[in-house]
Design a protein around this motif. Structure first.
Motif, mmCIF file in Angstrom:
data_model
loop_
_atom_site.group_PDB
_atom_site.id
_atom_site.type_symbol
_atom_site.label_atom_id
_atom_site.label_comp_id
_atom_site.label_asym_id
_atom_site.label_seq_id
_atom_site.Cartn_x
_atom_site.Cartn_y
_atom_site.Cartn_z
ATOM 1 N N ASP A 1 0.825 -1.213 0.000
ATOM 2 C CA ASP A 1 0.000 0.000 0.000
ATOM 3 C C ASP A 1 0.857 1.261 0.000
ATOM 4 O OD1 ASP A 1 -2.240 -1.567 -0.027
ATOM 5 O OD2 ASP A 1 -2.704 -1.300 2.108
ATOM 6 N N ALA B 1 0.938 4.089 -2.903
ATOM 7 C CA ALA B 1 0.684 5.488 -2.539
ATOM 8 C C ALA B 1 1.815 6.385 -3.043
ATOM 9 C CB ALA B 1 0.519 5.623 -1.029
ATOM 10 N N VAL C 1 1.213 6.998 -6.691
ATOM 11 C CA VAL C 1 0.153 7.986 -6.913
ATOM 12 C C VAL C 1 0.709 9.398 -6.712
ATOM 13 C CG1 VAL C 1 -2.051 8.868 -6.031
ATOM 14 C CG2 VAL C 1 -1.724 6.406 -6.334
ATOM 15 N N GLU D 1 -8.885 12.497 -6.254
ATOM 16 C CA GLU D 1 -8.815 11.042 -6.147
ATOM 17 C C GLU D 1 -8.174 10.480 -7.396
ATOM 18 O OE1 GLU D 1 -12.451 9.076 -5.231
ATOM 19 O OE2 GLU D 1 -12.506 9.855 -3.188
ATOM 20 N N TRP E 1 -7.543 6.016 -4.358
ATOM 21 C CA TRP E 1 -6.602 6.762 -3.530
ATOM 22 C C TRP E 1 -7.042 8.213 -3.431
ATOM 23 C CZ3 TRP E 1 -2.882 3.849 -1.318
ATOM 24 C CH2 TRP E 1 -2.624 2.608 -1.887
ATOM 25 N N TRP F 1 -5.657 12.029 -2.653
ATOM 26 C CA TRP F 1 -4.422 12.802 -2.551
ATOM 27 C C TRP F 1 -4.743 14.237 -2.159
ATOM 28 C CZ3 TRP F 1 -4.635 16.867 -5.844
ATOM 29 C CH2 TRP F 1 -5.318 16.721 -7.045
ATOM 30 N N VAL G 1 -0.771 11.110 0.183
ATOM 31 C CA VAL G 1 -1.696 10.127 -0.387
ATOM 32 C C VAL G 1 -2.109 9.127 0.691
ATOM 33 C CG1 VAL G 1 -1.994 8.356 -2.159
ATOM 34 C CG2 VAL G 1 -0.569 10.343 -2.632
ATOM 35 N N ARG G 2 -3.393 8.750 0.646
ATOM 36 C CA ARG G 2 -3.915 7.694 1.524
ATOM 37 C C ARG G 2 -5.007 6.939 0.778
ATOM 38 N NH1 ARG G 2 -6.751 11.599 5.893
ATOM 39 N NH2 ARG G 2 -8.201 12.629 4.496
ATOM 40 N N LEU G 3 -5.400 5.798 1.307
ATOM 41 C CA LEU G 3 -6.489 5.030 0.712
ATOM 42 C C LEU G 3 -7.799 5.778 0.898
ATOM 43 C CD1 LEU G 3 -5.578 1.393 1.785
ATOM 44 C CD2 LEU G 3 -5.899 2.193 -0.550
#
Length: 163
Positions: free
Chosen positions: A62, A66, A69, A92, A100, A102, A121-123
């Motif tokens: 992950d 990230a 991204v 996104e 994701w 951002w 960035v995160r899920l």
């Protein structure tokens, strides 16, 4: 026959009546339970190590995605026709069948024509709100794409490019 010649002392070499009969020795119930307890503790330790390694691998995957991204976002800004505005924006993206989220912050640096870009960035569907990757890049006027610049990909390297 007596005791010396290997006889049992009784008629035909049989053991005397009062002698203890030797039993075959096996594992007792206590020994079996102790062995099972030791094996269970060992297997629990192995299971914990395997589970931890699997969790670490998923977290590393992950974080790597990230980072991709974030790098893609900075690259999109560098390939743009105009300088990014100085502000904070969110959006996104989709990568590896995951959504994701951002957040980018653009800051004007002390050097004219160069801006700093911080991307986090995160899920998007993650239960945890922690940012998995943060990337800082710089965008300058010289990095922006020039419109319509023809490139002669098949030209001889020793020749001057055609106008």
């Amino acid at each position: 026959r007596g005791m010396r010649d290997g006889g049992g002392g009784g008629p035909g070499g049989a053991a005397p009546r009062g002698a203890l009969v030797r039993r075959r020795r096996g594992f007792t119930l206590i020994e079996v339970l102790v062995a099972l307890a030791v094996a269970a503790i060992g297997l629990a330790g192995v299971l914990a190590v395997v589970s931890n390694a699997s969790s670490n691998a998923a977290s590393l995957r992950d974080r790597t995605f990230a980072g991709y991204v974030a790098a893609n976002r900075v690259t999109e800004l560098r390939l743009g026709q105009a300088m990014p505005s100085v502000d904070r924006t969110t959006g996104e993206a989709e990568l590896a069948n995951l959504r994701w989220e951002w957040e980018q912050t653009v800051i004007q640096t002390q050097v004219p024509g160069i801006r700093r870009v911080d991307v986090r960035v995160r899920l998007a569907d993650g239960l945890d709100d922690a940012w998995l990757a943060t990337l800082t890049g710089f965008v300058g006027r010289t990095q922006l794409s020039a419109p319509g610049a023809p490139i002669a990909w098949d030209a001889d390297p020793g020749q001057a490019p055609a106008p």
